[in-house]
Design a protein around this motif. Structure first.
Motif, short mmCIF file in Angstrom:
data_model
loop_
_atom_site.label_atom_id
_atom_site.label_comp_id
_atom_site.label_asym_id
_atom_site.label_seq_id
_atom_site.Cartn_x
_atom_site.Cartn_y
_atom_site.Cartn_z
N GLU A 464 1.32 -1.09 -0.23
CA GLU A 464 -0.10 0.02 0.20
C GLU A 464 0.92 1.18 0.13
O GLU A 464 1.72 1.12 0.59
CB GLU A 464 -0.78 -0.11 0.81
CG GLU A 464 -2.43 -1.21 0.91
CD GLU A 464 -3.58 -0.50 2.56
OE1 GLU A 464 -4.54 -1.10 2.04
OE2 GLU A 464 -2.56 -0.24 3.78
N ASN A 468 -5.10 5.53 1.73
CA ASN A 468 -6.16 4.40 2.31
C ASN A 468 -7.51 5.21 2.19
O ASN A 468 -8.01 6.18 1.84
CB ASN A 468 -5.84 3.50 2.90
CG ASN A 468 -5.98 4.26 3.82
OD1 ASN A 468 -7.46 4.76 4.37
ND2 ASN A 468 -5.44 3.49 5.37
N GLN A 472 -6.56 7.79 5.31
CA GLN A 472 -5.29 8.01 5.72
C GLN A 472 -4.17 7.37 5.13
O GLN A 472 -4.47 7.14 4.23
CB GLN A 472 -5.77 7.18 7.07
CG GLN A 472 -6.90 6.35 7.94
CD GLN A 472 -6.06 8.56 8.59
OE1 GLN A 472 -5.03 8.98 8.94
NE2 GLN A 472 -7.00 9.79 9.09
N SER A 474 -1.02 5.53 4.23
CA SER A 474 -0.68 4.11 3.72
C SER A 474 0.93 4.60 3.25
O SER A 474 1.24 4.54 1.93
CB SER A 474 -1.51 2.84 3.46
OG SER A 474 -2.68 2.75 4.46
N ASP A 475 1.95 3.38 3.40
CA ASP A 475 3.34 3.34 2.60
C ASP A 475 3.61 2.09 3.41
O ASP A 475 4.75 1.94 4.43
CB ASP A 475 3.91 4.61 3.17
CG ASP A 475 4.99 4.77 2.48
OD1 ASP A 475 5.04 4.03 1.60
OD2 ASP A 475 5.62 5.25 2.53
N TRP A 476 3.51 0.98 2.79
CA TRP A 476 4.10 -0.40 3.02
C TRP A 476 4.58 -1.36 2.82
O TRP A 476 3.17 -1.22 0.95
CB TRP A 476 3.52 -0.48 4.68
CG TRP A 476 2.42 -0.90 3.92
CD1 TRP A 476 0.81 -0.17 4.72
CD2 TRP A 476 1.41 -2.40 4.26
NE1 TRP A 476 -0.13 -0.71 4.73
CE2 TRP A 476 0.66 -2.32 3.62
CE3 TRP A 476 2.20 -3.63 3.25
CZ2 TRP A 476 -0.91 -3.59 3.47
CZ3 TRP A 476 1.60 -4.44 3.61
CH2 TRP A 476 -0.10 -4.40 2.88
N HIS A 612 5.13 5.13 10.71
CA HIS A 612 3.59 5.26 10.94
C HIS A 612 3.79 3.73 12.06
O HIS A 612 4.54 3.03 12.12
CB HIS A 612 3.17 4.64 9.81
CG HIS A 612 3.15 5.49 8.70
ND1 HIS A 612 1.72 5.91 8.76
CD2 HIS A 612 3.86 5.28 7.22
CE1 HIS A 612 1.87 6.64 7.77
NE2 HIS A 612 2.69 6.75 6.70
N ILE A 617 0.07 -1.12 10.63
CA ILE A 617 0.60 -1.77 9.35
C ILE A 617 0.46 -3.05 9.37
O ILE A 617 -0.43 -3.16 8.14
CB ILE A 617 2.15 -1.37 9.24
CG1 ILE A 617 2.34 -0.15 8.94
CG2 ILE A 617 2.89 -1.89 8.33
CD1 ILE A 617 4.44 0.35 9.12
N ARG A 620 -4.03 -3.81 8.76
CA ARG A 620 -3.43 -2.91 7.58
C ARG A 620 -3.03 -4.07 6.47
O ARG A 620 -3.68 -4.92 5.43
CB ARG A 620 -2.92 -1.24 6.55
CG ARG A 620 -3.37 -1.32 7.37
CD ARG A 620 -4.75 -0.35 6.80
NE ARG A 620 -4.87 -0.53 5.64
CZ ARG A 620 -5.52 -0.09 4.93
NH1 ARG A 620 -7.23 0.31 6.17
NH2 ARG A 620 -6.14 0.49 3.68
#
Length: 698
Positions: A464, A468, A472, A474-476, A612, A617, A620
């Motif tokens: 992601e 989202n 919010q 998301s960065d993973w 984060h 995470i 998610r």
């Protein structure tokens, strides 16, 4: 004395900016700064983050910090440039860079737009020159324009979170020299180019320099060489005679010569001796340089600025014909500096004569921060435990070049930031390049002696990067390694929630280098604007590399990122994906980004960094695994028991119920789920309805 600071917009920074309007602080020519998280993606609405190509915040997109000198008239000259089979003539009568001159061509602009995700390479006589090459050196020649695959575009737009930020001195072309450097270095320093594509395409690059400056300064300004060239004791070896020229030597006699960069020995490079013209004319942002050499990942989203000449023209210096030789050698801008220092001295004396019963606001701010410093001191037993846990931290590389950091979360699965995985195609769910992770990169000698082969990433099982469905960030990315690889212990057993802890430790690979650890302090949500204000005030002076608008943008951005953990760290580029440990050695967050900028000394500073929460995470990626039917990965996750598992499952259950995620209900009927006890237990808990507690009514 410079003009008073003018208020530009309504924003979180208005209060302290307005206060300065009443003071005596100087304001330099307007610098159009650009801010962006140093390792995160740029906002989807506009920019790209250093921390590169992202999608959130209203932070302005960083610009290429090509140094812009004043357009002084010079001898009119013409040259030809070609693209594929097309040829174009261009004429110039003012001092510019080659790229600035090319950008005046509509045809070039169209070509550049089509190749905006690639790196521009300008070829002169079969050798690659830099985009900031002075146009005055090109006369009646033909240049070829090419584009090659870029490394870490996010940092390139920052000038290297690619090209160095340089304040070029003005001077006639007679003061310039050109020499050539082979793209492959000698033994133990073969990989010297930030972008490997340049080494593949060209045998040599051309470097320009000003007479009176040193070799090291010229190479750093060029911006295409990896930092290892300057961190190790390297020198130039003449192609024909093998005579060596040290980094501290002047460039005056190097014109037209060809050299190879070699390693003299493995000792640290000697300290540079004073005496050249380097520091008098240029400010070099070394930390922002790094495409293939580092990763702001965090999407530390980074910010750079244009040179002080970008919009506000400077007055030409008038030299009296009767001026003596000594007068001609006076320090540039010394009168401006003298006036500034005089005004500051007067203010200081005035302040000393005025009795004050209370500390000023800024004094109080520094006083508080100094008091907190003791909290970064960790107990020895804590550091010993962190050293063991650091074995699970890795460097993420694409085709051998560092892109970020990561850590083994569970089984064979590594967690890193989504913006680090630029080579992942979310549509096809395939990797377009070879990705490896390296857990033991703790010494440069390991890499050069071939002892750090790494573990290959087989697939991206979860990803992601962006906003989202809840709006919010998301960065993973969850990476699966091969089954045949021997790996360290995973960190899921040390998972923790965010607490009121004030001290944290980050372990990763900042600047694309060896593994490091940084104990630092959490910045509470209510104190974020205070930190931004402190950096703004520290940036006041005769030379400012960023405008107040940059700090206003940072203030607006951190106010929006309410859910992230903020702190002050020295982990900038290529450290995105590093685990953040609390004082109990629990992994509570993943280092993601920051807001970097160059200061007046050309050194990289960052206003504030963020990560984060790991709990968010994990929830998610569990949701995504269920929605994609990746029960094989979910089973691996569930097999790793840890203390806070039940609390996390409760958070997941609330999310599933609030969003009415039907994938969890449908999964109960899946044969892969019904045949596995752990999966049945998991989905049974998620789907279980909680009985309402009756209220006693009298």
């Amino acid at each position: 004395m410079g003009p008073k600071l003018e208020r530009r917009i309504e924003g979180p920074m208005d209060k302290f900016i307005t206060k300065n309007m009443k003071g005596e602080s100087s304001q330099p020519p307007d610098l159009h700064s650009a801010a962006k998280p140093c390792g995160t993606p740029p906002p989807s609405q506009a920019c790209r983050m250093p921390l590169a190509q992202r999608q959130q915040e209203s932070v302005p997109a960083p610009r290429h910090p090509l140094d812009k000198q004043k357009e002084e008239p010079h001898t009119t000259h013409t040259f030809e440039w070609c693209w594929n089979d097309k040829k174009f003539n261009v004429t110039c009568n003012k001092a510019r860079t080659v790229e600035e001159l090319l950008k005046r061509s509509p045809q070039f602009k169209e070509i550049a737009e089509k190749n905006k995700n690639k790196e521009l390479v300008i070829v002169r006589e079969g050798k690659a020159i830099s985009s900031h090459f002075p146009c005055s050196l090109i006369k009646n020649e033909r240049l070829t324009v090419k584009y090659v695959k870029a490394v870490d575009r996010e940092k390139q737009s920052l000038g290297g979170y690619c090209d160095p930020v340089v304040l070029r001195r003005k001077g006639p072309s007679s003061e310039l020299v050109m020499f050539h450097v082979q793209t492959k270095g000698g033994k133990n320093v073969a990989q010297i180019m930030r972008n490997p594509a340049i080494k593949i395409e060209f045998q040599e690059i051309t470097v320009y320099a000003y007479k009176g400056e040193k070799v090291k300064r010229a190479l750093k300004r060029d911006g295409r060489l990896r930092d290892i060239v300057f961190k190790k004791n390297c020198c130039l070896s003449h192609k024909s005679t093998d005579v060596t020229t040290e980094m501290s030597s002047l460039v005056d006699d190097l014109d037209g010569e060809i050299f190879k960069i070699i390693l003299l020995n493995k000792s640290a490079p000697p300290e540079s001796q004073p005496g050249s013209l380097d520091d008098a004319y240029m400010i070099q942002n070394e930390s922002l340089n790094s495409e293939s050499d580092r990763n702001q990942d965090p999407p530390q989203e980074s910010a750079t600025t244009e040179s002080v000449n970008s919009n506000t023209p400077k007055e030409k210096l008038k030299v009296n014909d009767n001026m003596t030789a000594e007068r001609n050698c006076e320090i540039p801008n010394s009168k401006t500096m003298k006036d500034y220092l005089s005004s500051q001295f007067e203010s200081l004396v005035k302040g000393l004569k005025t009795p004050q019963s209370k500390l000023s606001r800024i004094q109080n701010l520094f006083r508080v921060e100094f008091g907190k410093n003791a909290q970064t001191c960790a107990e020895v037993k804590t550091m010993k435990k962190l050293m063991k846990l650091s074995d699970s931290v890795c460097q993420v590389r694409v085709n051998g070049s560092p892109e970020g950091s990561g850590f083994l979360l569970f089984d064979k699965f590594v967690l890193t930031n989504g913006h680090v995985m630029k080579v992942y195609d979310e549509t096809t769910r395939q990797l377009n390049e070879t990705v490896t992770v390296h857990f033991s990169f703790e010494s440069l000698d390991q890499q050069e002696e071939g002892q750090d082969s790494g573990s290959k990433v087989e697939e991206v099982t979860g990803f992601e990067f962006g906003l989202n469905e809840s709006g919010q960030e998301s960065d993973w990315a969850l990476l699966r390694l091969g089954d045949d690889q021997t790996l360290p212990n995973s960190l899921l057993a040390h998972f923790g929630f965010l607490t009121r802890s004030k001290g944290i430790c980050i372990i990763g690979h900042p600047d694309g280098g060896v593994k490091k650890i940084d104990p630092c302090l959490i910045v509470p949500t209510d104190n974020r604007i205070q930190v931004v204000e402190r950096h703004y005030l520290e940036n006041q002076g005769p030379i400012q590399c960023v405008t107040p608008r940059f700090f206003e943008s940072v203030a607006e951005s951190v106010e929006k990122r309410r859910q992230v953990l903020t702190y002050e760290s020295c982990f900038y580029f290529f450290s995105s994906g590093s685990p953040v440990f609390d004082e109990h050695c629990n992994v509570v967050a993943m280092h993601t980004g920051g807001y970097a900028y160059p200061d007046a000394r050309g050194e990289t500073q960052s206003v504030i960094e963020y990560g984060h929460p790991l709990s968010v995470i994990i929830v998610r990626f569990i949701v995504q695994l269920v929605e994609r039917g990746r029960f094989d990965v979910l089973k691996k996750y569930l097999s790793c028991s840890y203390v806070r598992h039940q609390n996390l499952m409760s958070d997941l259950k609330k999310l599933v119920e609030s969003r009415n995620l039907t994938a969890f209900k449908n999964a109960v009927n899946n044969s892969e789920v019904t045949n596995d006890e752990s999966l049945m237990k998991f989905f049974g808990f998620i789907s279980q309805k909680e009985e309402p507690v009756p209220m006693d009514i009298d």
